[in-house]
Scaffold this active site. Structure first.
Site, short mmCIF file in Angstrom:
data_model
loop_
_atom_site.label_atom_id
_atom_site.label_comp_id
_atom_site.label_asym_id
_atom_site.label_seq_id
_atom_site.Cartn_x
_atom_site.Cartn_y
_atom_site.Cartn_z
N GLU A 1 -8.30 13.53 -4.71
CA GLU A 1 -8.64 13.85 -3.31
C GLU A 1 -9.48 15.11 -3.16
O GLU A 1 -10.35 15.18 -2.28
CB GLU A 1 -7.36 13.96 -2.47
CG GLU A 1 -6.72 12.63 -2.14
CD GLU A 1 -5.74 12.13 -3.18
OE1 GLU A 1 -5.68 12.70 -4.29
OE2 GLU A 1 -5.02 11.17 -2.89
N GLY B 1 -4.31 7.23 -3.19
CA GLY B 1 -3.27 6.42 -2.56
C GLY B 1 -2.69 5.37 -3.51
O GLY B 1 -1.56 4.92 -3.29
N ALA C 1 -7.02 5.24 -1.04
CA ALA C 1 -7.28 4.87 0.35
C ALA C 1 -8.77 4.56 0.48
O ALA C 1 -9.58 5.03 -0.33
CB ALA C 1 -6.87 6.01 1.27
N1 CO8 Z 1 -12.50 3.34 -1.12
C1 CO8 Z 1 -13.51 2.52 -0.79
N2 CO8 Z 1 -14.25 1.82 -1.66
C2 CO8 Z 1 -13.94 1.97 -2.95
C3 CO8 Z 1 -12.92 2.82 -3.40
C4 CO8 Z 1 -12.17 3.53 -2.40
N3 CO8 Z 1 -11.14 4.32 -2.72
N4 CO8 Z 1 -12.86 2.76 -4.75
C5 CO8 Z 1 -13.80 1.90 -5.13
N5 CO8 Z 1 -14.47 1.42 -4.06
C6 CO8 Z 1 -15.59 0.47 -4.04
C7 CO8 Z 1 -16.89 1.12 -4.48
O1 CO8 Z 1 -17.47 1.80 -3.39
C8 CO8 Z 1 -17.67 -0.08 -4.96
O2 CO8 Z 1 -18.18 -0.74 -3.81
P1 CO8 Z 1 -19.67 -1.39 -3.88
O3 CO8 Z 1 -19.58 -2.45 -4.94
O4 CO8 Z 1 -19.86 -1.94 -2.50
O5 CO8 Z 1 -20.61 -0.30 -4.25
C9 CO8 Z 1 -16.60 -0.99 -5.56
O6 CO8 Z 1 -15.35 -0.54 -5.03
C10 CO8 Z 1 -16.53 -0.87 -7.07
O7 CO8 Z 1 -16.39 0.50 -7.41
P2 CO8 Z 1 -17.34 1.26 -8.44
O8 CO8 Z 1 -18.69 0.62 -8.48
O9 CO8 Z 1 -17.28 2.72 -8.14
O10 CO8 Z 1 -16.59 0.91 -9.81
P3 CO8 Z 1 -16.57 1.78 -11.13
O11 CO8 Z 1 -15.94 0.93 -12.18
O12 CO8 Z 1 -17.88 2.38 -11.42
O13 CO8 Z 1 -15.55 3.00 -10.81
C11 CO8 Z 1 -13.59 4.02 -9.92
C12 CO8 Z 1 -14.22 2.75 -10.53
C13 CO8 Z 1 -13.52 5.14 -10.94
C14 CO8 Z 1 -12.18 3.65 -9.48
C15 CO8 Z 1 -14.44 4.47 -8.71
O14 CO8 Z 1 -14.65 3.36 -7.85
C16 CO8 Z 1 -13.82 5.55 -7.89
O15 CO8 Z 1 -13.84 6.70 -8.28
N6 CO8 Z 1 -13.25 5.21 -6.70
C17 CO8 Z 1 -12.72 6.16 -5.79
C18 CO8 Z 1 -11.41 6.70 -6.29
C19 CO8 Z 1 -10.84 7.72 -5.32
O16 CO8 Z 1 -11.44 8.76 -5.08
N7 CO8 Z 1 -9.67 7.43 -4.77
C20 CO8 Z 1 -9.00 8.30 -3.86
C21 CO8 Z 1 -9.41 8.02 -2.45
S1 CO8 Z 1 -8.73 9.19 -1.34
C22 CO8 Z 1 -7.12 8.75 -1.17
O17 CO8 Z 1 -6.65 7.81 -1.77
C23 CO8 Z 1 -6.32 9.57 -0.28
C24 CO8 Z 1 -4.96 8.94 0.03
C25 CO8 Z 1 -4.36 9.59 1.23
C26 CO8 Z 1 -5.14 9.27 2.47
C27 CO8 Z 1 -4.56 9.95 3.64
C28 CO8 Z 1 -5.23 9.54 4.95
C29 CO8 Z 1 -6.11 10.54 5.58
#
Ligand code: CO8
Length: 257
Positions: A131, A108, A63
């Protein structure tokens, strides 16, 4: 028509690409609203849906954290409800849904893959429920589906640690059905879809309904329901055709009737 989805039709197969390149296909409320509309309007002629992520790197990276960050408890619950509702609709579609997991399936994203009937992973795919690293829990029904798929003990380990796992580990624990080389992912998903398309559609729909329903039933209720649904299959022309074709040593021609 959509800003965050790409929809490609290949005969009876529909491929849905989640496409939010700036955030590795993270799901914000606009993406989820588009997915909701897509699922509500899916064409009757689609026999198998394949869901994948646009781009090389990510299926869905979760998400959208930027959108979630400042939500209060009610807004967060509403957001969770939106995602869970869309995912449940996907799960209840009366056609097979295959997740072709091409990269990160986190939070998500893992939950979306789990709402699909079958998961094929690229060897580059990574799965996880990170999460707790963000101070939240899986909110798109991941606590339920992960525990059902891999058992509560492994689900708890994944959720309590927030660790990502590789595709081969996902295969070992039963989170995915198969792992293929990245360049073979879409062909493998389509090959699987085409195998299903050759079968009797009503029978597949009823079998899917039985399996989904049985997960919430006692064994005796499930057996009774399956018996009744088995009987229903015999009201279809496809059952007559399938059995006649076998006995006449030819391929069946199912008509979805
Ligand atoms: N949300 C928003 N932006 C994101 C997300 C995300 N989940 N994942 C990646 N991005 C963005 C980064 O912020 C970055 O943006 P920018 O270029 O503007 O800085 C761009 O995508 C590229 O990401 P990275 O530079 O971080 O790329 P890497 O190759 O270094 O890393 C990863 C890739 C490992 C996937 C890393 O981006 C990461 O850890 N992302 C977050 C993963 C995460 O924590 N996901 C879970 C989110 S919480 C969730 O899903 C809960 C679901 C239920 C919600 C219920 C509602 C309340």
């Amino acid at each position: 028509m959509y800003n965050y989805l790409k929809v490609v039709r290949e005969d009876a197969i529909c491929i849905l690409y989640i496409s939010v390149p700036q955030s590795l296909n993270a799901l914000n409320s606009k993406v989820l609203a588009e997915m909701n509309s897509f699922v509500d309007n899916i064409d009757d002629s689609v026999r198998v849906l394949i869901i994948t992520g646009d781009g090389e790197k990510s299926f869905v990276a979760g998400a959208d954290i930027a959108e979630m960050k400042d939500k209060d408890e009610y807004q967060a619950a509403e957001f969770a409800n939106l995602g869970s509702t869309v995912f449940r609709k996907i799960e209840l579609l009366d056609i097979p849904v295959i997740a072709a997991v091409n990269g990160y399936a986190l939070g998500g994203g893992c939950e979306l893959a789990m709402a699909c009937d079958i998961r094929i992973a690229s060897s580059k795919a990574r799965f996880g429920q990170p999460e707790v690293s963000l101070g939240i829990i899986p909110g798109f029904s991941g606590t339920y589906r992960l525990a059902k798929l891999v058992g509560p003990s492994i689900a708890k380990e994944m959720i309590f640690t927030g660790k990502n796992i590789k595709a081969d580990e996902a295969l070992r624990i039963g989170l995915v059905n198969s792992v293929v080389e990245p360049e073979k992912l879409m062909d493998s998903a389509k090959e699987l879809a085409n195998t299903m398309i050759k079968k009797a559609p009503i029978a597949i729909r009823i079998a899917k309904k039985c399996i989904n329903k049985e997960l919430t039933m006692t064994i005796d209720a499930a057996i009774a329901e399956e018996n009744e649904d088995f009987g229903y299959c015999f009201t279809t022309k496809d059952q007559k055709e399938g059995m006649s074709a076998f006995l006449e040593k030819r391929d069946p021609e199912f008509k979805n009737k």
